[in-house]
Scaffold this active site. Structure first.
Site, mmCIF file in Angstrom:
data_model
loop_
_atom_site.group_PDB
_atom_site.id
_atom_site.type_symbol
_atom_site.label_atom_id
_atom_site.label_comp_id
_atom_site.label_asym_id
_atom_site.label_seq_id
_atom_site.Cartn_x
_atom_site.Cartn_y
_atom_site.Cartn_z
ATOM 1 C CB CYS A 1 71.763 -18.262 10.651
ATOM 2 S SG CYS A 1 71.128 -17.966 12.302
ATOM 3 N N GLY A 2 70.320 -20.752 10.356
ATOM 4 C CA GLY A 2 69.464 -21.921 10.573
ATOM 5 C C GLY A 2 68.320 -21.615 11.521
ATOM 6 N NE ARG B 1 52.531 2.083 25.905
ATOM 7 C CZ ARG B 1 51.714 2.048 24.840
ATOM 8 N NH1 ARG B 1 51.388 3.174 24.209
ATOM 9 N NH2 ARG B 1 51.224 0.898 24.411
ATOM 10 N N GLY C 1 68.241 -18.338 13.223
ATOM 11 C CA GLY C 1 68.161 -16.879 13.414
ATOM 12 C C GLY C 1 68.773 -16.433 14.729
ATOM 13 C CB ILE C 2 69.404 -18.244 17.903
ATOM 14 C CG1 ILE C 2 67.935 -18.675 18.060
ATOM 15 C CG2 ILE C 2 69.994 -17.902 19.267
ATOM 16 C CD1 ILE C 2 67.750 -20.009 18.784
ATOM 17 N N GLY C 3 71.844 -17.225 16.306
ATOM 18 C CA GLY C 3 73.242 -16.778 16.275
ATOM 19 C C GLY C 3 73.380 -15.424 15.614
ATOM 20 C CG MET C 4 72.464 -14.805 11.383
ATOM 21 S SD MET C 4 73.917 -13.985 10.693
ATOM 22 C CE MET C 4 73.958 -14.762 9.065
ATOM 23 C CG HIS D 1 55.430 -2.267 21.043
ATOM 24 N ND1 HIS D 1 54.806 -3.004 22.027
ATOM 25 C CD2 HIS D 1 54.432 -1.680 20.324
ATOM 26 C CE1 HIS D 1 53.491 -2.860 21.913
ATOM 27 N NE2 HIS D 1 53.240 -2.075 20.876
ATOM 28 C CG ASP E 1 74.395 -19.469 8.557
ATOM 29 O OD1 ASP E 1 73.289 -19.653 7.995
ATOM 30 O OD2 ASP E 1 74.663 -19.934 9.678
ATOM 31 C CG HIS E 2 76.112 -23.127 6.195
ATOM 32 N ND1 HIS E 2 76.874 -22.356 7.066
ATOM 33 C CD2 HIS E 2 75.674 -24.190 6.917
ATOM 34 C CE1 HIS E 2 76.900 -22.941 8.249
ATOM 35 N NE2 HIS E 2 76.178 -24.059 8.188
HETATM 36 C C1 RB5 Z 1 74.765 -23.490 11.477
HETATM 37 O O1 RB5 Z 1 74.788 -24.887 11.545
HETATM 38 C C2 RB5 Z 1 73.837 -22.930 12.537
HETATM 39 O O2 RB5 Z 1 74.435 -23.063 13.787
HETATM 40 C C3 RB5 Z 1 73.506 -21.493 12.241
HETATM 41 O O3 RB5 Z 1 72.917 -21.397 10.981
HETATM 42 C C4 RB5 Z 1 72.557 -20.821 13.203
HETATM 43 O O4 RB5 Z 1 71.409 -21.588 13.400
HETATM 44 C C5 RB5 Z 1 73.157 -20.378 14.458
HETATM 45 O O5 RB5 Z 1 72.497 -19.776 15.333
#
Ligand code: RB5
Length: 150
Positions: free
Chosen positions: A65-66, A132, A68-71, A98, A8-9
């Site tokens: 992404c900012g 395993r 990586g969590i949302g992705m 693993h 993303d941006h």
């Molecule tokens: C965008 O502002 C941000 O929320 C996105 O890049 C990412 O960090 C989401 O998990």
């Protein structure tokens, strides 16, 4: 090996860095954006990457992404995807050995370009150990099957 990559941006700069690395490594890749500096929604980029890995169009995916969590959350909703959020080289190796992770997520607001490059090199070069660990990965697949049939 073919890689599909997107950001993303919030992840454009690391994505460009990793695309350069893939060029240097002569690894085949498809870069699906984003192409703009304006705000976009990360699930719109996680989904096509995850789908391409899930359906075999690509062997592995890389998402930035900012944080990586949302992705990583979005990619892990797609059948067959094991997306690992990684910000250190130990985890990059371990998640291949693993978890047989097939998508890598990173956060540009968390790590710099040098570490991101090292993570990708290790993640691409490390094989799954099987044994395993395969039993455990198969159990993850079974959870997915159980919940998708309900
Ligand atoms: C965008 O502002 C941000 O929320 C996105 O890049 C990412 O960090 C989401 O998990």
């Amino acid at each position: 090996m073919k890689i599909v990559i997107a950001s993303d941006h919030g992840g454009i700069n690391i994505r460009k860095e990793i695309v350069s690395l893939l060029e240097e490594m002569k690894v085949e890749y498809e870069d699906i954006g984003c192409s703009c500096d304006t705000s976009v929604d990360y699930p719109d980029y996680a989904l096509p990457v995850a789908e391409k890995v899930s359906n075999g169009d690509a062997d592995r995916g890389i998402l930035i992404c900012g944080t990586g969590i949302g992705m990583s959350i979005a990619a892990n909703k797609v059948e067959g995807i094991r997306c690992a959020l990684v910000h250190d080289t130990f985890s990059a190796r371990a998640t291949r050995e693993h978890n047989d992770s097939n998508v890598l997520a990173m956060g540009e607001r968390v790590i710099g370009p040098g570490l991101a490059r090292d993570i990708v090199k290790i993640w691409l070069g490390t094989p799954f150990e099987g044994g395993r660990h395969k039993v455990r990965v198969d159990k993850i697949s079974n959870i997915e099957k159980e919940y998708s049939s309900n």
